[in-house]
Write an enzyme that holds these catalytic residues in place. Structure first.
Site, PDB file in Angstrom:
ATOM      1  N   ASN A  30       0.844  -1.196   0.000  1.00 50.51           N
ATOM      2  CA  ASN A  30       0.000   0.000   0.000  1.00 50.51           C
ATOM      3  C   ASN A  30       0.876   1.242   0.000  1.00 50.51           C
ATOM      4  OD1 ASN A  30       0.514   0.164   3.054  1.00 50.51           O
ATOM      5  ND2 ASN A  30      -0.637  -1.746   2.849  1.00 50.51           N
ATOM      6  N   THR A  46      -8.275  -1.026   0.616  1.00 48.24           N
ATOM      7  CA  THR A  46      -7.985  -2.398   1.031  1.00 48.24           C
ATOM      8  C   THR A  46      -8.671  -3.362   0.063  1.00 48.24           C
ATOM      9  OG1 THR A  46      -7.964  -3.885   2.928  1.00 48.24           O
ATOM     10  CG2 THR A  46      -9.966  -2.588   2.662  1.00 48.24           C
ATOM     11  N   GLU A  77      -3.487  -1.005   6.586  1.00 47.56           N
ATOM     12  CA  GLU A  77      -2.322  -0.433   7.289  1.00 47.56           C
ATOM     13  C   GLU A  77      -2.424   1.082   7.434  1.00 47.56           C
ATOM     14  OE1 GLU A  77      -0.505  -2.236   8.862  1.00 47.56           O
ATOM     15  OE2 GLU A  77      -0.283  -4.150   7.819  1.00 47.56           O
ATOM     16  N   HIS A  96       4.648   0.919   1.282  1.00 50.48           N
ATOM     17  CA  HIS A  96       4.838  -0.382   1.942  1.00 50.48           C
ATOM     18  C   HIS A  96       4.681  -1.499   0.924  1.00 50.48           C
ATOM     19  CE1 HIS A  96       4.357  -3.808   4.473  1.00 50.48           C
ATOM     20  NE2 HIS A  96       3.057  -3.892   4.277  1.00 50.48           N
ATOM     21  N   HIS A  98       5.625  -5.862  -0.144  1.00 50.81           N
ATOM     22  CA  HIS A  98       6.060  -7.196   0.274  1.00 50.81           C
ATOM     23  C   HIS A  98       7.020  -7.702  -0.805  1.00 50.81           C
ATOM     24  CE1 HIS A  98       1.932  -7.805   2.519  1.00 50.81           C
ATOM     25  NE2 HIS A  98       2.634  -6.796   2.998  1.00 50.81           N
ATOM     26  N   HIS A 159       7.259  -9.528   7.514  1.00 49.30           N
ATOM     27  CA  HIS A 159       6.156  -8.836   6.834  1.00 49.30           C
ATOM     28  C   HIS A 159       6.578  -8.202   5.501  1.00 49.30           C
ATOM     29  CE1 HIS A 159       2.409  -6.072   7.393  1.00 49.30           C
ATOM     30  NE2 HIS A 159       2.667  -6.305   6.120  1.00 49.30           N
TER      31      HIS A 159
HETATM   32 ZN   LIG Z   1       1.866  -5.549   4.445  1.00 47.54          ZN
END
Ligand SMILES: [Zn+2]
Length: 208
Positions: A30, A46, A77, A96, A98, A159
């Protein structure tokens, strides 16, 4: 809110591009931008796939998380984003991901040492690891802020990656460089000895 509309476009464009780059996968990751003038945060929604995201899916919230504009809930988040804006008035964008190589080191809980010269200007040096915090909590921001200090990026234990910047472009390029550094660190570890740049070189480069 003309400025907000421009920022919504930027959030959408950067989200789609980040998905195409592999920084985001599916609905994970995000990003947000903070509009200081209005005190509003423009953030990804989301549970919407990045390859299907449209401009009306982007959410506008106030710093407490109340929805001002949008048909969806903000990223799960959102608290992490808002807490960072509250704590750091130099930060106007939070990113953010992953992204896989960097997240692998987040699973190892291993910082990415200063192994590349670009890491000094783009990341502020090494990429530290924040202590584990449950997703969707304020604690994510609290732990991240403890290690960010004068760095521009950190790993979130088990994470992913967090980067900060004074614009979407800046937080985005930092997220790209974290993944790039992680990938190179991974290959360097496989190849043998890893030579880390000294503190002296880091200090000299920061003075340049
Ligand atoms: Zn995350």
């Amino acid at each position: 809110m003309a400025n907000i509309d421009i920022l919504k476009e930027q959030v959408l464009e950067t989200s789609i591009y980040s998905y195409e780059q592999g920084l985001f996968a599916g609905t994970s990751g995000n990003l947000s931008v903070y509009d200081k003038e209005s005190g509003l945060v423009i953030i990804t929604p989301t549970s919407i796939r990045y390859d299907k995201m449209k401009i009306d899916d982007i959410v506008v919230i106030d710093i407490s998380g109340n929805i001002v504009e949008g048909n969806h809930k903000p990223s799960s988040e959102w608290q992490m984003h808002c807490e960072i804006y509250k704590a750091r008035d130099d930060v106007l964008s939070v990113f953010h991901t992953h992204s896989p190589y960097a997240t692998a080191f987040a699973v190892n809980r291993r910082s990415i040492p200063l192994i590349l010269i670009e890491m000094v200007p783009f990341l502020g040096g090494e990429v530290p690891v924040a202590e584990f915090a449950l997703p969707g909590t304020k604690e994510m921001a609290i732990e991240a802020l403890k290690v960010l200090d004068n760095k521009h990026a950190c790993l979130l234990s088990n994470h992913g990656v967090l980067t900060i910047g004074n614009s979407i472009d800046q937080s985005h390029i930092r997220a790209e460089y974290v993944e790039d550094a992680a990938k190179i660190f991974h290959y360097a570890l496989n190849g043998g000895e890893v030579n880390v740049l000294s503190k002296e070189i880091e200090v000299k480069m920061k003075e340049m």
